[in-house]
Design a protein around this motif. Structure first.
Motif, mmCIF file in Angstrom:
data_model
loop_
_atom_site.group_PDB
_atom_site.id
_atom_site.type_symbol
_atom_site.label_atom_id
_atom_site.label_comp_id
_atom_site.label_asym_id
_atom_site.label_seq_id
_atom_site.Cartn_x
_atom_site.Cartn_y
_atom_site.Cartn_z
ATOM 1 N N ILE A 130 3.546 -4.004 -10.730
ATOM 2 C CA ILE A 130 4.815 -4.624 -10.361
ATOM 3 C C ILE A 130 4.506 -5.858 -9.507
ATOM 4 C CG2 ILE A 130 6.144 -2.493 -10.455
ATOM 5 C CD1 ILE A 130 5.975 -2.357 -7.407
ATOM 6 N N GLU A 131 5.316 -6.886 -9.649
ATOM 7 C CA GLU A 131 5.136 -8.141 -8.904
ATOM 8 C C GLU A 131 6.453 -8.499 -8.227
ATOM 9 O OE1 GLU A 131 3.486 -11.323 -11.155
ATOM 10 O OE2 GLU A 131 1.970 -10.075 -12.121
ATOM 11 N N GLU A 132 6.408 -8.633 -6.903
ATOM 12 C CA GLU A 132 7.591 -9.027 -6.140
ATOM 13 C C GLU A 132 7.133 -9.869 -4.952
ATOM 14 O OE1 GLU A 132 9.908 -5.656 -5.034
ATOM 15 O OE2 GLU A 132 10.185 -4.937 -7.089
ATOM 16 N N GLU A 133 8.084 -10.329 -4.147
ATOM 17 C CA GLU A 133 7.743 -11.101 -2.961
ATOM 18 C C GLU A 133 8.774 -10.895 -1.859
ATOM 19 O OE1 GLU A 133 9.614 -15.539 -3.696
ATOM 20 O OE2 GLU A 133 7.537 -15.176 -4.319
ATOM 21 N N MET A 134 8.356 -11.177 -0.646
ATOM 22 C CA MET A 134 9.210 -11.109 0.536
ATOM 23 C C MET A 134 8.805 -12.268 1.434
ATOM 24 S SD MET A 134 7.352 -8.052 2.662
ATOM 25 C CE MET A 134 7.675 -8.874 4.226
ATOM 26 N N ALA A 135 9.456 -12.404 2.599
ATOM 27 C CA ALA A 135 9.155 -13.534 3.480
ATOM 28 C C ALA A 135 9.438 -13.169 4.929
ATOM 29 C CB ALA A 135 9.960 -14.765 3.079
ATOM 30 N N PHE A 136 8.758 -13.863 5.832
ATOM 31 C CA PHE A 136 9.053 -13.767 7.262
ATOM 32 C C PHE A 136 8.871 -15.153 7.871
ATOM 33 C CE2 PHE A 136 4.521 -12.930 6.894
ATOM 34 C CZ PHE A 136 3.960 -13.697 7.911
ATOM 35 N N THR A 137 9.440 -15.360 9.059
ATOM 36 C CA THR A 137 9.402 -16.674 9.702
ATOM 37 C C THR A 137 8.679 -16.584 11.037
ATOM 38 O OG1 THR A 137 11.492 -17.307 8.666
ATOM 39 C CG2 THR A 137 10.787 -18.590 10.586
ATOM 40 N N LEU A 138 7.807 -17.556 11.282
ATOM 41 C CA LEU A 138 7.086 -17.650 12.551
ATOM 42 C C LEU A 138 7.769 -18.724 13.398
ATOM 43 C CD1 LEU A 138 4.558 -16.134 13.549
ATOM 44 C CD2 LEU A 138 3.223 -18.145 12.981
ATOM 45 N N THR A 139 8.247 -18.346 14.595
ATOM 46 C CA THR A 139 8.963 -19.285 15.458
ATOM 47 C C THR A 139 7.989 -20.190 16.209
ATOM 48 O OG1 THR A 139 8.977 -17.751 17.335
ATOM 49 C CG2 THR A 139 10.799 -17.594 15.760
ATOM 50 N N VAL A 174 -0.056 4.093 -4.304
ATOM 51 C CA VAL A 174 -0.439 2.874 -5.013
ATOM 52 C C VAL A 174 -1.691 3.165 -5.836
ATOM 53 C CG1 VAL A 174 -1.171 0.478 -4.760
ATOM 54 C CG2 VAL A 174 0.531 1.435 -3.199
ATOM 55 N N GLY A 175 -1.664 2.771 -7.085
ATOM 56 C CA GLY A 175 -2.802 3.018 -7.958
ATOM 57 C C GLY A 175 -3.954 2.072 -7.667
ATOM 58 N N GLU A 176 -5.148 2.539 -7.971
ATOM 59 C CA GLU A 176 -6.331 1.702 -7.803
ATOM 60 C C GLU A 176 -6.391 0.689 -8.939
ATOM 61 O OE1 GLU A 176 -8.285 1.649 -5.300
ATOM 62 O OE2 GLU A 176 -7.552 3.433 -4.257
ATOM 63 N N GLY A 177 -6.856 -0.508 -8.626
ATOM 64 C CA GLY A 177 -6.959 -1.527 -9.666
ATOM 65 C C GLY A 177 -6.825 -2.912 -9.078
ATOM 66 N N ASN A 178 -6.226 -3.803 -9.833
ATOM 67 C CA ASN A 178 -6.103 -5.201 -9.434
ATOM 68 C C ASN A 178 -4.877 -5.388 -8.536
ATOM 69 O OD1 ASN A 178 -6.581 -7.927 -9.262
ATOM 70 N ND2 ASN A 178 -5.621 -8.405 -11.236
ATOM 71 N N ARG A 188 1.226 -7.980 -5.899
ATOM 72 C CA ARG A 188 1.118 -7.350 -7.226
ATOM 73 C C ARG A 188 0.336 -6.063 -7.036
ATOM 74 N NH1 ARG A 188 -2.365 -6.661 -11.476
ATOM 75 N NH2 ARG A 188 -1.494 -6.878 -13.593
ATOM 76 N N ILE A 189 1.011 -4.934 -7.225
ATOM 77 C CA ILE A 189 0.351 -3.648 -7.023
ATOM 78 C C ILE A 189 0.511 -2.791 -8.283
ATOM 79 C CG2 ILE A 189 0.703 -3.760 -4.548
ATOM 80 C CD1 ILE A 189 2.606 -1.106 -6.248
ATOM 81 N N VAL A 190 -0.399 -1.852 -8.417
ATOM 82 C CA VAL A 190 -0.363 -0.939 -9.556
ATOM 83 C C VAL A 190 0.460 0.287 -9.177
ATOM 84 C CG1 VAL A 190 -1.735 0.466 -11.125
ATOM 85 C CG2 VAL A 190 -2.614 -1.731 -10.331
#
Length: 204
Positions: free
Chosen positions: A119-128, A63-67, A110-112
């Motif tokens: 690149i910008e993406e998303e994922m999810a998890f559920t807390l029971t 992963v690149g350094e940055g924002n 959002r990672i460099v």
């Protein structure tokens, strides 16, 4: 004959150059490609019986350094990331605040990439529900107990207040008898004194 041999050598040379170019592009393409998420903790779509303390994203390249940012949004629309994103080679992670609400949490990142492009993406998890701490009922009962005890003490003290205001009421009928005797004694004393005064008469 010489012309045919030269043509063949030219064709072989062109084929070799083409193969070299293709190999060069093939070797360069992985370095220029965007990073791809290959693993995460928690995993995408996981149902957890215990709340995680951090989110860790693992990519196929450094992963690149940055924002670099990772935002974790809960079912109450609040965000739970705690601190900045930590980058270590091909991983990016962020600590989490205590998760106390059951439901789905969305991890947007959002990672460099290694090629410098974000690149910008998303994922999810559920807390029971099992992962959410329950409020202890004993504490609420203890908090209400002093107020109830105070009310009962006031109720018990109420009858005592009337006895304090009227001390003679505690003696009942005896107090009336004693009072009558005292008044009669005073009357007798007054009569005796009046008879003993000079000029007094028996009929007075």
């Amino acid at each position: 004959m010489t012309h045919t041999f030269t043509a063949r050598r030219g064709a072989v040379l062109i084929g070799s150059l083409s193969a070299a170019l293709l190999l060069g592009f093939g070797a360069a393409s992985p370095a220029l490609a965007h990073n791809t998420l290959i693993d995460s903790s928690p995993e995408d779509g996981a149902e957890l019986d215990s709340a995680p303390e951090e989110v860790v994203l693992t990519f196929n390249a450094d992963v690149g350094e940055g924002n670099n940012t990772i935002v974790v949004t809960g079912p109450d629309d609040a965000t739970y990331e705690d601190g900045d994103v930590e980058v270590d080679g091909n991983t990016a992670s962020v600590a989490l605040q205590p998760l106390e609400t059951a439901g789905e949490y969305t991890v947007g990142y959002r990672i460099v990439s290694a090629d410098g492009h974000p690149i910008e993406e998303e994922m999810a998890f559920t807390l029971t529900e099992e992962a959410v701490p329950e409020e202890p009922a004993e504490e609420s009962a203890q908090e209400s107990a002093p107020a109830d005890a105070q009310g009962s003490d006031e109720a018990e003290a109420s009858p005592g207040d009337t006895s304090t205001a009227d001390p003679m009421s505690a003696f009942g009928p005896v107090a009336g008898v004693v009072g009558g005797i005292a008044i009669l004694a005073l009357v007798i004393i007054l009569i005796v004194r009046m008879r003993n005064r000079p000029g007094g008469s028996d009929g007075a």
